[in-house]
Design a protein around this motif. Structure first.
Motif, PDB file in Angstrom:
ATOM      1  N   PHE A  79      13.621 -40.167 -54.662  1.00  0.00           N
ATOM      2  CA  PHE A  79      14.841 -39.620 -54.079  1.00  0.00           C
ATOM      3  C   PHE A  79      15.933 -39.341 -55.109  1.00  0.00           C
ATOM      4  CE2 PHE A  79      13.160 -40.917 -49.957  1.00  0.00           C
ATOM      5  CZ  PHE A  79      13.683 -39.949 -49.115  1.00  0.00           C
ATOM      6  N   SER A  80      15.622 -39.446 -56.386  1.00  0.00           N
ATOM      7  CA  SER A  80      16.650 -39.230 -57.408  1.00  0.00           C
ATOM      8  C   SER A  80      17.266 -37.832 -57.348  1.00  0.00           C
ATOM      9  CB  SER A  80      16.099 -39.528 -58.806  1.00  0.00           C
ATOM     10  OG  SER A  80      14.984 -38.718 -59.098  1.00  0.00           O
ATOM     11  N   PRO A  81      16.526 -36.755 -57.009  1.00  0.00           N
ATOM     12  CA  PRO A  81      17.194 -35.454 -56.879  1.00  0.00           C
ATOM     13  C   PRO A  81      18.276 -35.444 -55.798  1.00  0.00           C
ATOM     14  CG  PRO A  81      14.830 -35.137 -57.116  1.00  0.00           C
ATOM     15  CD  PRO A  81      15.050 -36.611 -56.910  1.00  0.00           C
ATOM     16  N   LEU A  82      18.077 -36.207 -54.727  1.00  0.00           N
ATOM     17  CA  LEU A  82      19.101 -36.283 -53.688  1.00  0.00           C
ATOM     18  C   LEU A  82      20.315 -37.052 -54.205  1.00  0.00           C
ATOM     19  CD1 LEU A  82      19.974 -35.663 -50.815  1.00  0.00           C
ATOM     20  CD2 LEU A  82      18.797 -37.749 -50.059  1.00  0.00           C
ATOM     21  N   MET A  83      20.081 -38.114 -54.970  1.00  0.00           N
ATOM     22  CA  MET A  83      21.198 -38.833 -55.575  1.00  0.00           C
ATOM     23  C   MET A  83      21.977 -37.925 -56.516  1.00  0.00           C
ATOM     24  SD  MET A  83      22.092 -41.878 -54.717  1.00  0.00           S
ATOM     25  CE  MET A  83      23.139 -42.155 -56.138  1.00  0.00           C
ATOM     26  N   ASP A  84      21.273 -37.122 -57.289  1.00  0.00           N
ATOM     27  CA  ASP A  84      21.951 -36.199 -58.203  1.00  0.00           C
ATOM     28  C   ASP A  84      22.788 -35.179 -57.430  1.00  0.00           C
ATOM     29  OD1 ASP A  84      20.752 -37.477 -60.328  1.00  0.00           O
ATOM     30  OD2 ASP A  84      19.099 -36.032 -60.485  1.00  0.00           O
ATOM     31  N   ALA A  85      22.313 -34.799 -56.250  1.00  0.00           N
ATOM     32  CA  ALA A  85      22.990 -33.762 -55.466  1.00  0.00           C
ATOM     33  C   ALA A  85      24.251 -34.277 -54.775  1.00  0.00           C
ATOM     34  CB  ALA A  85      22.029 -33.180 -54.440  1.00  0.00           C
ATOM     35  N   ILE A  86      24.236 -35.527 -54.312  1.00  0.00           N
ATOM     36  CA  ILE A  86      25.346 -36.020 -53.490  1.00  0.00           C
ATOM     37  C   ILE A  86      25.918 -37.347 -53.964  1.00  0.00           C
ATOM     38  CG2 ILE A  86      24.405 -34.847 -51.459  1.00  0.00           C
ATOM     39  CD1 ILE A  86      23.486 -37.582 -50.417  1.00  0.00           C
ATOM     40  N   GLY A  87      25.391 -37.887 -55.055  1.00  0.00           N
ATOM     41  CA  GLY A  87      25.711 -39.259 -55.434  1.00  0.00           C
ATOM     42  C   GLY A  87      27.175 -39.571 -55.611  1.00  0.00           C
ATOM     43  N   ASP A  88      27.974 -38.647 -56.197  1.00  0.00           N
ATOM     44  CA  ASP A  88      29.371 -38.967 -56.461  1.00  0.00           C
ATOM     45  C   ASP A  88      30.301 -38.576 -55.326  1.00  0.00           C
ATOM     46  OD1 ASP A  88      29.114 -36.264 -56.732  1.00  0.00           O
ATOM     47  OD2 ASP A  88      30.228 -36.103 -58.612  1.00  0.00           O
ATOM     48  N   ALA A  89      29.765 -38.026 -54.244  1.00  0.00           N
ATOM     49  CA  ALA A  89      30.586 -37.665 -53.086  1.00  0.00           C
ATOM     50  C   ALA A  89      30.828 -38.887 -52.213  1.00  0.00           C
ATOM     51  CB  ALA A  89      29.893 -36.575 -52.272  1.00  0.00           C
ATOM     52  N   GLU A  90      31.764 -38.757 -51.291  1.00  0.00           N
ATOM     53  CA  GLU A  90      31.961 -39.801 -50.288  1.00  0.00           C
ATOM     54  C   GLU A  90      30.860 -39.680 -49.238  1.00  0.00           C
ATOM     55  OE1 GLU A  90      35.901 -40.971 -48.111  1.00  0.00           O
ATOM     56  OE2 GLU A  90      34.879 -39.452 -46.895  1.00  0.00           O
ATOM     57  N   TRP A  91      30.170 -40.801 -48.956  1.00  0.00           N
ATOM     58  CA  TRP A  91      29.124 -40.819 -47.938  1.00  0.00           C
ATOM     59  C   TRP A  91      29.748 -41.358 -46.655  1.00  0.00           C
ATOM     60  CZ3 TRP A  91      23.597 -42.353 -49.889  1.00  0.00           C
ATOM     61  CH2 TRP A  91      23.343 -41.723 -51.107  1.00  0.00           C
ATOM     62  N   VAL A  92      29.594 -40.613 -45.583  1.00  0.00           N
ATOM     63  CA  VAL A  92      30.187 -40.998 -44.312  1.00  0.00           C
ATOM     64  C   VAL A  92      29.088 -41.547 -43.402  1.00  0.00           C
ATOM     65  CG1 VAL A  92      31.524 -40.227 -42.324  1.00  0.00           C
ATOM     66  CG2 VAL A  92      31.940 -39.208 -44.582  1.00  0.00           C
ATOM     67  N   PHE A  93      29.295 -42.775 -42.931  1.00  0.00           N
ATOM     68  CA  PHE A  93      28.342 -43.450 -42.053  1.00  0.00           C
ATOM     69  C   PHE A  93      29.025 -43.817 -40.743  1.00  0.00           C
ATOM     70  CE2 PHE A  93      26.891 -44.534 -46.334  1.00  0.00           C
ATOM     71  CZ  PHE A  93      25.510 -44.413 -46.246  1.00  0.00           C
ATOM     72  N   HIS A  94      28.223 -44.111 -39.752  1.00  0.00           N
ATOM     73  CA  HIS A  94      28.698 -44.821 -38.573  1.00  0.00           C
ATOM     74  C   HIS A  94      27.944 -46.138 -38.543  1.00  0.00           C
ATOM     75  CE1 HIS A  94      30.813 -45.022 -34.742  1.00  0.00           C
ATOM     76  NE2 HIS A  94      29.768 -45.712 -34.307  1.00  0.00           N
ATOM     77  N   ALA A  95      28.653 -47.246 -38.855  1.00  0.00           N
ATOM     78  CA  ALA A  95      28.049 -48.582 -39.002  1.00  0.00           C
ATOM     79  C   ALA A  95      27.201 -48.626 -40.270  1.00  0.00           C
ATOM     80  CB  ALA A  95      27.235 -48.976 -37.774  1.00  0.00           C
ATOM     81  N   ALA A  96      27.870 -48.571 -41.408  1.00  0.00           N
ATOM     82  CA  ALA A  96      27.190 -48.483 -42.702  1.00  0.00           C
ATOM     83  C   ALA A  96      26.303 -49.678 -42.994  1.00  0.00           C
ATOM     84  CB  ALA A  96      28.221 -48.317 -43.829  1.00  0.00           C
TER      85      ALA A  96
END
Length: 410
Positions: A79-96
């Motif tokens: 999954f490292s390509p997904l981390m590279d794509a969104i890693g430094d953004a804010e991740w929004v969860f519901h019940a993280a």
């Protein structure tokens, strides 16, 4: 995979959702997510009630300008390509806290998060489930009929995929509404502290004797019965792990406890027990009877109760430590009243266990600063300390004065 669109716009045609389960499609999705910007909405579907592990089976990601993507987690090796794509953004969860552990298992670790469920609690909303929060903020009603589905199923039905996609498609709009209300109520910085705590909180250590978590264990009497219960639990756990099946689906806890309590003398008696149920209760009868044999022969007999650092039940405080009981009876109403003033649940203002710990063993002298340090050591956040430590100090003074007045009148 679904093309980008505004989730708040009504759909004129039915959408067909597709699970991304090949390396080629995965990289295409990652490039699309990387080309967009802003926060990302993330959700995870597991199969905890069906499988032994709590691994992720489906990962949903939505980003404005990119769309929603449904990733088949077991099919994607890296999954490292997904981390590279969104890693430094804010991740929004519901019940993280529900999703972060399974994401960490596959090295998906955000740098910063926003939790809409926790935010709703801080705002004191009466309903904090995703459906209630989406309806309150956006006026959209979500269907939640697949929340307990077996997400290890393949292929996943289209209705399930739509449900999974809707879990993230509205989340960024929800986040924006909630963020504004946090600012308006002066709770934005509190929320930021809570999000950081959720993200960096160390996992609880595994229990030394996990079999003692068996639901209904208190019904079993005697150390030999405990030995049989341990052997039975261990055998069930081994089978569950090897078959990747939730232990309770093999033999529910209540059936296991009922079997041990019945103390059958033969394998036939065990098999004849009406209370002994579960999909593997009869097909693995030899295994379960062997657990009885092993438990009865075990020379390492467990204690019925083990030493613990847990506090006594509050109802026993008056007899065991009356001064602590007086402190708690003075402090708890003060915390509850302040939580009501702040429009949030008491447990979000201060973890009840933290208050009980400080009341049971207060610092000396119990100044607001000392109480604050004690709360911090227990894990309270700085905003919680600022809001509650002075209240606790005053409550302790009140408890001491009341005790002195009681002695004088006596």
């Amino acid at each position: 995979m679904v093309d980008a669109h505004s989730p708040s716009e009504p759909r004129s045609i039915a959408i067909t959702y597709r699970v991304i389960d090949t390396a080629e499609d995965f990289l295409v999705a990652c490039r699309a997510l990387a080309a967009a910007d802003g926060p990302v909405a993330v959700d995870v579907e597991r199969a905890s009630g069906f499988r032994y592990s709590s691994r992720a089976y489906l990962i949903q990601v939505f980003r404005r300008g990119a769309g929603v993507f449904l990733f088949d987690a077991p099919a994607i090796e890296d999954f490292s390509p997904l981390m590279d794509a969104i890693g430094d953004a804010e991740w929004v969860f519901h019940a993280a806290t529900q999703d972060l552990p399974s994401l960490r298992e596959i090295d998906l670790v955000p740098q910063r998060i926003f939790d809409t469920e926790l935010s709703a609690r801080l705002l004191g909303w009466p309903g904090v489930g995703l459906g209630a929060v989406v309806e309150r903020t956006l006026g959209i009603v979500l269907k939640k009929e697949h929340s307990a589905a077996d997400w290890s199923t393949r292929p996943l039905p289209q209705a399930w995929l739509e449900y999974a996609a809707l879990d993230v498609e509205h989340l960024l709009d929800v986040r924006d509404v909630i963020s504004e209300e946090l600012e308006q109520t002066g709770k934005a910085e509190w929320a930021t502290e809570e999000f950081a705590d959720e993200l960096h909180r160390a996992p609880k250590p595994a229990p030394a004797e996990p079999w003692r978590k068996l639901n209904g264990l208190h019904k079993i009497r005697g150390r030999r019965g405990m030995a049989i219960a341990r052997a039975f639990w261990t055998s069930r756990d081994e089978l569950a792990r090897s078959t990747d099946t939730a232990p309770g689906r093999l033999v529910p806890d209540r059936a296991l406890v009922a079997a041990v309590a019945a103390n059958p003398k033969t394998k036939a008696e065990l098999g004849a027990l009406r209370e002994f149920t579960g999909r593997a209760s009869r097909s693995e009868l030899n295994r379960w009877w062997q657990a009885f044999v092993d438990g009865r022969a075990d020379t390492d007999i467990p204690l019925e109760r083990v030493p613990s650092d847990a506090l006594p039940p509050v109802r026993a405080w008056a007899g065991r430590r009356p001064e602590a009981d007086a402190r708690l009876k003075a402090a708890r109403p003060a915390i509850e009243a302040h939580a009501e003033f702040l429009s949030m649940p008491t447990e979000n203002l201060l973890t009840p266990e933290h208050l009980r710990r400080v009341c049971w063993s207060p610092p000396e002298p119990a100044t607001a600063d000392a109480v604050g340090r004690a709360l911090t050591a227990l894990g309270a956040r700085s905003w919680q300390v600022a809001q509650t430590a002075p209240l606790i100090e005053r409550a302790f003074v009140q408890a001491t004065q009341s005790a002195g007045e009681g002695l004088e009148s006596a």
